[in-house]
Motif scaffolding. Structure first.
Motif, PDB file in Angstrom:
ATOM      1  N   ALA A 106      -2.650   9.089   3.670  1.00 15.78           N
ATOM      2  CA  ALA A 106      -2.312   8.061   4.920  1.00 15.78           C
ATOM      3  C   ALA A 106      -1.176   9.093   5.213  1.00 15.78           C
ATOM      4  O   ALA A 106       0.308   9.312   5.350  1.00 15.78           O
ATOM      5  CB  ALA A 106      -1.137   6.306   4.224  1.00 15.78           C
ATOM      6  N   LYS A 107      -0.979   8.293   7.060  1.00 16.32           N
ATOM      7  CA  LYS A 107       0.003   9.209   7.258  1.00 16.32           C
ATOM      8  C   LYS A 107       1.762   8.313   7.668  1.00 16.32           C
ATOM      9  O   LYS A 107       2.674   8.669   8.314  1.00 16.32           O
ATOM     10  CB  LYS A 107      -0.776   9.576   9.112  1.00 16.32           C
ATOM     11  N   ILE A 108       1.173   6.562   7.834  1.00 15.40           N
ATOM     12  CA  ILE A 108       1.778   5.793   8.028  1.00 15.40           C
ATOM     13  C   ILE A 108       2.820   4.183   6.712  1.00 15.40           C
ATOM     14  O   ILE A 108       1.376   4.597   5.838  1.00 15.40           O
ATOM     15  CB  ILE A 108       1.765   5.064   8.987  1.00 15.40           C
ATOM     16  N   LEU A 109       3.539   4.233   6.570  1.00 15.84           N
ATOM     17  CA  LEU A 109       3.730   3.506   5.661  1.00 15.84           C
ATOM     18  C   LEU A 109       3.904   2.389   5.622  1.00 15.84           C
ATOM     19  O   LEU A 109       4.907   2.286   6.533  1.00 15.84           O
ATOM     20  CB  LEU A 109       4.463   3.962   4.347  1.00 15.84           C
ATOM     21  N   ILE A 110       4.062   1.259   5.862  1.00 15.32           N
ATOM     22  CA  ILE A 110       4.196  -0.171   6.785  1.00 15.32           C
ATOM     23  C   ILE A 110       4.081  -0.707   5.206  1.00 15.32           C
ATOM     24  O   ILE A 110       3.881  -1.105   3.689  1.00 15.32           O
ATOM     25  CB  ILE A 110       2.782  -1.139   7.011  1.00 15.32           C
ATOM     26  N   VAL A 111       5.835  -1.427   5.188  1.00 14.02           N
ATOM     27  CA  VAL A 111       6.669  -1.736   4.427  1.00 14.02           C
ATOM     28  C   VAL A 111       6.952  -3.585   4.310  1.00 14.02           C
ATOM     29  O   VAL A 111       7.259  -4.091   5.790  1.00 14.02           O
ATOM     30  CB  VAL A 111       7.691  -1.311   3.191  1.00 14.02           C
ATOM     31  N   CYS A 128      -8.596   2.053  12.142  1.00 10.64           N
ATOM     32  CA  CYS A 128      -7.380   2.400  11.244  1.00 10.64           C
ATOM     33  C   CYS A 128      -8.289   2.329   9.755  1.00 10.64           C
ATOM     34  O   CYS A 128      -8.577   0.968   9.947  1.00 10.64           O
ATOM     35  CB  CYS A 128      -6.035   2.723  11.035  1.00 10.64           C
ATOM     36  N   LEU A 129      -8.184   3.036   8.905  1.00  8.37           N
ATOM     37  CA  LEU A 129      -8.179   2.608   7.803  1.00  8.37           C
ATOM     38  C   LEU A 129      -7.201   2.329   6.606  1.00  8.37           C
ATOM     39  O   LEU A 129      -6.146   3.031   7.011  1.00  8.37           O
ATOM     40  CB  LEU A 129      -8.914   3.622   6.284  1.00  8.37           C
ATOM     41  N   VAL A 130      -7.382   1.199   5.734  1.00  6.46           N
ATOM     42  CA  VAL A 130      -5.905   0.352   5.481  1.00  6.46           C
ATOM     43  C   VAL A 130      -6.191   0.965   3.599  1.00  6.46           C
ATOM     44  O   VAL A 130      -7.068   0.332   3.212  1.00  6.46           O
ATOM     45  CB  VAL A 130      -6.034  -0.585   5.676  1.00  6.46           C
ATOM     46  N   ALA A 131      -4.926   1.347   3.358  1.00  5.31           N
ATOM     47  CA  ALA A 131      -4.391   0.690   1.949  1.00  5.31           C
ATOM     48  C   ALA A 131      -3.897   0.265   1.739  1.00  5.31           C
ATOM     49  O   ALA A 131      -2.910   0.169   1.891  1.00  5.31           O
ATOM     50  CB  ALA A 131      -4.480   2.364   1.204  1.00  5.31           C
ATOM     51  N   PHE A 132      -4.282  -0.944   0.225  1.00  5.01           N
ATOM     52  CA  PHE A 132      -3.288  -1.418  -0.442  1.00  5.01           C
ATOM     53  C   PHE A 132      -2.558  -1.249  -1.587  1.00  5.01           C
ATOM     54  O   PHE A 132      -3.318  -0.902  -1.968  1.00  5.01           O
ATOM     55  CB  PHE A 132      -4.761  -2.763  -0.705  1.00  5.01           C
ATOM     56  N   LEU A 133      -1.666  -0.809  -1.765  1.00  3.63           N
ATOM     57  CA  LEU A 133      -0.732  -0.355  -2.721  1.00  3.63           C
ATOM     58  C   LEU A 133      -0.013  -1.500  -3.021  1.00  3.63           C
ATOM     59  O   LEU A 133       0.582  -2.749  -2.616  1.00  3.63           O
ATOM     60  CB  LEU A 133       0.109   0.138  -2.149  1.00  3.63           C
ATOM     61  N   ASN A 134      -0.381  -1.267  -4.099  1.00  2.77           N
ATOM     62  CA  ASN A 134       0.360  -2.645  -5.222  1.00  2.77           C
ATOM     63  C   ASN A 134       1.919  -2.641  -5.833  1.00  2.77           C
ATOM     64  O   ASN A 134       2.815  -1.041  -5.611  1.00  2.77           O
ATOM     65  CB  ASN A 134      -0.199  -1.821  -6.967  1.00  2.77           C
ATOM     66  N   ASP A 168      -7.739   7.078  10.989  1.00  2.00           N
ATOM     67  CA  ASP A 168      -6.019   7.216  10.222  1.00  2.00           C
ATOM     68  C   ASP A 168      -6.291   6.351   9.413  1.00  2.00           C
ATOM     69  O   ASP A 168      -6.345   5.169   9.549  1.00  2.00           O
ATOM     70  CB  ASP A 168      -5.539   7.711  11.183  1.00  2.00           C
ATOM     71  N   THR A 169      -5.534   6.761   8.553  1.00  4.45           N
ATOM     72  CA  THR A 169      -5.462   6.332   6.755  1.00  4.45           C
ATOM     73  C   THR A 169      -3.544   5.106   6.791  1.00  4.45           C
ATOM     74  O   THR A 169      -3.104   6.079   7.635  1.00  4.45           O
ATOM     75  CB  THR A 169      -5.638   6.451   5.598  1.00  4.45           C
ATOM     76  N   VAL A 170      -3.632   3.970   7.378  1.00  2.00           N
ATOM     77  CA  VAL A 170      -2.454   3.770   6.901  1.00  2.00           C
ATOM     78  C   VAL A 170      -2.307   2.655   5.977  1.00  2.00           C
ATOM     79  O   VAL A 170      -3.098   2.043   4.979  1.00  2.00           O
ATOM     80  CB  VAL A 170      -2.185   2.340   8.297  1.00  2.00           C
ATOM     81  N   ALA A 171      -1.141   3.092   4.780  1.00  2.00           N
ATOM     82  CA  ALA A 171      -1.226   2.223   3.006  1.00  2.00           C
ATOM     83  C   ALA A 171       0.590   1.281   3.953  1.00  2.00           C
ATOM     84  O   ALA A 171       1.201   1.446   4.762  1.00  2.00           O
ATOM     85  CB  ALA A 171      -0.134   3.049   2.479  1.00  2.00           C
ATOM     86  N   MET A 172       0.246   0.143   3.392  1.00  2.00           N
ATOM     87  CA  MET A 172       0.758  -1.419   3.118  1.00  2.00           C
ATOM     88  C   MET A 172       1.640  -1.407   2.054  1.00  2.00           C
ATOM     89  O   MET A 172       0.603  -1.046   1.009  1.00  2.00           O
ATOM     90  CB  MET A 172       0.168  -2.366   3.441  1.00  2.00           C
ATOM     91  N   LEU A 173       2.454  -1.670   1.318  1.00  2.00           N
ATOM     92  CA  LEU A 173       3.040  -2.498   0.560  1.00  2.00           C
ATOM     93  C   LEU A 173       3.681  -3.503   0.576  1.00  2.00           C
ATOM     94  O   LEU A 173       4.817  -3.612   1.154  1.00  2.00           O
ATOM     95  CB  LEU A 173       3.911  -1.236  -0.331  1.00  2.00           C
ATOM     96  N   MET A 174       3.038  -5.064   0.170  1.00  2.00           N
ATOM     97  CA  MET A 174       3.473  -6.023   0.838  1.00  2.00           C
ATOM     98  C   MET A 174       3.265  -6.840  -0.049  1.00  2.00           C
ATOM     99  O   MET A 174       2.234  -6.818  -0.698  1.00  2.00           O
ATOM    100  CB  MET A 174       3.115  -6.200   2.602  1.00  2.00           C
ATOM    101  N   ASN A 175       4.096  -8.113  -0.335  1.00  2.00           N
ATOM    102  CA  ASN A 175       3.828  -9.540  -0.849  1.00  2.00           C
ATOM    103  C   ASN A 175       3.051 -10.219  -0.284  1.00  2.00           C
ATOM    104  O   ASN A 175       2.488  -9.626   0.858  1.00  2.00           O
ATOM    105  CB  ASN A 175       5.147  -9.834  -1.252  1.00  2.00           C
ATOM    106  N   ASN A 176       2.085 -11.049  -1.202  1.00  2.00           N
ATOM    107  CA  ASN A 176       1.675 -11.751   0.261  1.00  2.00           C
ATOM    108  C   ASN A 176       2.130 -13.052   1.027  1.00  2.00           C
ATOM    109  O   ASN A 176       3.717 -13.749   0.079  1.00  2.00           O
ATOM    110  CB  ASN A 176       1.125 -13.491  -0.674  1.00  2.00           C
ATOM    111  N   GLU A 177       1.491 -13.021   1.957  1.00  2.00           N
ATOM    112  CA  GLU A 177       2.297 -13.205   3.205  1.00  2.00           C
ATOM    113  C   GLU A 177       1.719 -13.480   3.758  1.00  2.00           C
ATOM    114  O   GLU A 177       0.233 -12.563   4.449  1.00  2.00           O
ATOM    115  CB  GLU A 177       3.675 -12.668   3.696  1.00  2.00           C
ATOM    116  N   PRO A 178       2.029 -13.812   5.705  1.00  2.00           N
ATOM    117  CA  PRO A 178       0.380 -14.199   6.220  1.00  2.00           C
ATOM    118  C   PRO A 178       0.470 -13.396   6.592  1.00  2.00           C
ATOM    119  O   PRO A 178      -0.609 -12.446   7.796  1.00  2.00           O
ATOM    120  CB  PRO A 178       0.980 -15.169   7.516  1.00  2.00           C
ATOM    121  N   ASP A 179       1.836 -12.139   7.300  1.00  2.00           N
ATOM    122  CA  ASP A 179       1.623 -10.952   8.196  1.00  2.00           C
ATOM    123  C   ASP A 179       1.097  -9.522   7.212  1.00  2.00           C
ATOM    124  O   ASP A 179       0.271  -8.927   7.572  1.00  2.00           O
ATOM    125  CB  ASP A 179       2.881 -10.017   7.964  1.00  2.00           C
ATOM    126  N   PHE A 180       0.735  -9.813   5.879  1.00  2.00           N
ATOM    127  CA  PHE A 180      -0.375  -9.100   5.073  1.00  2.00           C
ATOM    128  C   PHE A 180      -1.664  -9.272   6.028  1.00  2.00           C
ATOM    129  O   PHE A 180      -2.096  -7.706   6.439  1.00  2.00           O
ATOM    130  CB  PHE A 180       0.170  -9.043   4.044  1.00  2.00           C
TER     131      PHE A 180
END
Length: 621
Positions: free
Chosen positions: A153-158, A130-136, A106-118
């Motif tokens: 993507a099925k999930i968006l992590i913000v 999972c496959l991971v998509a890095f959003l700008n 499955d693909t999960v998208a991430m929308l995060m600033n630079n931080e350790p949790d990225f």
């Protein structure tokens, strides 16, 4: 007898040494570099044969077991060891395994600033398979929704500080049954799930190892989006092969486990994630991560954290050179900088001002199948090729018609190679050894990047879209993007060269050159958007004289636009697309506009009358 034999041997060796220095000056540098490339290639070949890829995340787990107490990420003073990051990414994996229906693939998208949790979220999701998509994080609204849907993507992590960016598209995401998670302990937005409150309720033990097992180096692992300088971003498919190649970049340039790498570039970009974080994982080094690049605090950070290597891209080095001169600017431990896009003049200024830092310039598109590395340190070059390198990565420079925006073909219908010293379109052969994985969500985007039947029937090449020059010593130099280069009065105008020349004026902070269409004229006419240095005023007479002295007539920017801020991407690339669309109409543009008036020998304010005369053909350009 023995004495004469030894003397002859010494003479022969001396002659060979002389011939090598005279005719093959880069032999030993090339040899060392090629041995590294071949050695790493053989390591990847083992993965093909045994059907088990040691991925970047696998390597990270190995490093966490080997050096659990070594700092991996230092973020604004906070230290996170390899062991810390491994356990927290395990918790992330366990949260999503417990609270969602995510499954391997499955693909999960991430929308995060630079931080350790990225990194913890990225690695945790990969541990689940999972496959991971890095959003700008700079994009909004329609563009953000486009990026999300294009990667499936099925999930968006913000990130907690990015929730405002997705609030307006939440209704659209709900309609598509997309689950949204925020890296916070609580939220007031209905239907949005929280992550941090759940991390303490799950184990930090690893999830089953078979979830992240990868059997093929061609398997996709990430989606990284193009910068969108000429339209909507495209989701480039990043394979395990590309991720592994990126992770070896710093090592190939001479990085060691004792280095401390400084990353200020956005992690959603391949430079910071694949080369930066991946490179630190490969070597087992420490990474000093900053949320955003700060020119004023850059060298302070380098001194504080004893940085030895930093990453750059685009104009970062130029921004540093534009900072006010301070005392002891060479008092630091930085020995190497790895990146791409530094101009020759900036390169020279940078090492003169900040010390003997090895600038490791490289070339490679996120989605591309060709890469160059300037392992010799030749100023201005993006890399060097030779006979052996072309066997590994077969590329060509072909003749290109800027006016028609297509390769030039001979009478038999085949493309033609340019001569050394001539600019040509860089293309790279697509085959089993050098695959092109394309883009997600739109097959047309993938097809458009391929050139077929180039030199013979059936051959396929990846079109980089970049004009390059190769000199007689094999060094390659970037000239321009084919979309940026335009043709005027039968000549090709390279926007980077024109902007470099205009940028020489001491009152100009930045110059962005592009071509605009004018009815009744073939090609495009030059236009420049400029930003003034703080406290400086516009001297249009000086610009006119400078243009006349340093540029050929066909390259004169006939129109000038004065802006307060320059639109750039997250990786410091200038945005040209909107500027080209807006053109030079004073009724549509609120910024001051000027026209190069030959009769006045100066740039003059653009008026509606001048604009209409140009459009009606009454005023010649």
């Amino acid at each position: 007898m023995a004495v004469s034999w030894i003397a002859g041997l010494v003479t022969g060796l001396a002659a060979l040494h002389f011939l090598q220095k005279r005719f093959f000056p880069y032999f030993w540098l090339d040899l060392r570099y090629m041995l590294k490339v071949i050695g790493y290639g053989l390591e990847i070949e083992k993965y093909k044969k045994n059907g088990h890829v040691v991925s970047v995340v696998d390597r990270f787990v190995q490093q966490a077991q080997r050096i659990p107490d070594k700092p991996f990420i230092i973020f604004h003073g906070e230290v996170h060891t390899y062991g810390d990051m491994d356990k927290r990414s395990n918790r992330v994996a366990n949260v999503f395994m417990k609270h969602t229906t995510l499954k391997k693939g499955d693909t999960v998208a991430m929308l995060m600033n630079n931080e350790p949790d990225f990194i913890n979220v990225w690695f945790g999701l990969v541990k689940l398979g999972c496959l991971v998509a890095f959003l700008n994080y700079n994009i909004r609204s329609r563009s953000l929704l486009h990026c999300f849907h294009s990667c499936g993507a099925k999930i968006l992590i913000v990130g907690a500080d990015m929730l405002d960016s997705v609030e307006e598209i939440l209704p659209n995401l709900r309609e598509d049954n997309i689950s949204v998670w925020v890296m916070a302990a609580e939220t007031t937005l209905p239907g949005v799930n929280t992550v941090l409150d759940k991390l303490d309720t799950v184990s930090d033990e690893p999830v089953p190892q078979e979830l992240r097992f990868v059997s093929s180096i061609k398997a996709a692992t990430l989606f990284i989006f193009t910068s969108g300088t000429t339209g909507l971003p495209k989701a480039a498919v990043i394979s395990q092969l590309q991720a592994l190649k990126g992770a070896a970049g710093i090592w190939a340039f001479g990085g060691t486990p004792d280095d401390i790498v400084y990353i200020t570039l956005p992690l959603y970009h391949s430079a910071a994630s694949l080369i930066g974080i991946g490179g630190c994982v490969y070597l087992g080094t420490t990474c000093v991560l900053r949320k955003k690049f700060s020119a004023s605090k850059f060298w302070d950070d380098c001194k504080t954290y004893k940085v030895t290597v930093f990453q750059y891209i685009g104009e970062l080095c130029r921004y540093l050179c534009k900072q006010p001169v301070r005392e002891n600017e060479k008092d630091h431990k930085v020995r190497m900088a790895v990146g791409n896009g530094v101009r020759t003049d900036v390169w020279k200024d940078f090492i003169t001002r900040f010390g003997d830092i090895k600038i490791c310039e490289l070339y490679g598109a996120t989605e591309g199948n060709v890469c160059f590395m300037n392992h010799t340190g030749k100023i201005g070059s993006v890399g060097r090729s030779n006979f052996f390198y072309k066997l590994l990565i077969p590329f060509e420079l072909i003749k290109y018609d800027i006016q028609k925006d297509e390769p030039i073909k001979n009478k038999d219908g085949w493309c033609e190679r340019v001569k050394n010293g001539e600019a040509g379109l860089l293309i790279s052969r697509v085959n089993h050894a050098n695959p092109f994985f394309g883009y997600a969500g739109n097959k047309k985007n993938t097809t458009k990047k391929l050139l077929c039947d180039v030199f013979k029937k059936g051959d396929v090449f990846f079109n980089t879209g970049d004009l390059m020059v190769q000199d007689h010593d094999g060094f390659l130099y970037f000239r321009d993007r084919i979309g940026d280069t335009f043709r005027w009065k039968g000549e090709n105008v390279a926007t980077t060269e024109v902007s470099d020349i205009i940028g020489m004026l001491d009152f100009i902070q930045e110059a962005n050159v592009y071509g605009v269409e004018v009815p009744g004229h073939e090609g495009k006419v030059g236009m420049v958007s400029i930003i003034l240095k703080p406290g400086m005023s516009l001297d249009i007479k000086s610009i006119y004289e400078h243009v006349m002295n340093y540029l050929p007539g066909y390259a004169y920017p006939r129109f000038l636009r004065l802006q307060k801020n320059m639109e750039i991407t997250g990786t410091f690339k200038q945005q040209k697309f909107r500027l080209v669309e807006q053109g030079f109409n004073p009724l549509l543009i609120s910024d001051p506009l000027y026209f190069l008036d030959d009769s006045q020998k100066s740039y003059v304010p653009m008026t509606k009358d001048i604009h209409d005369k140009i459009f009606n053909g009454q005023l010649k350009l």
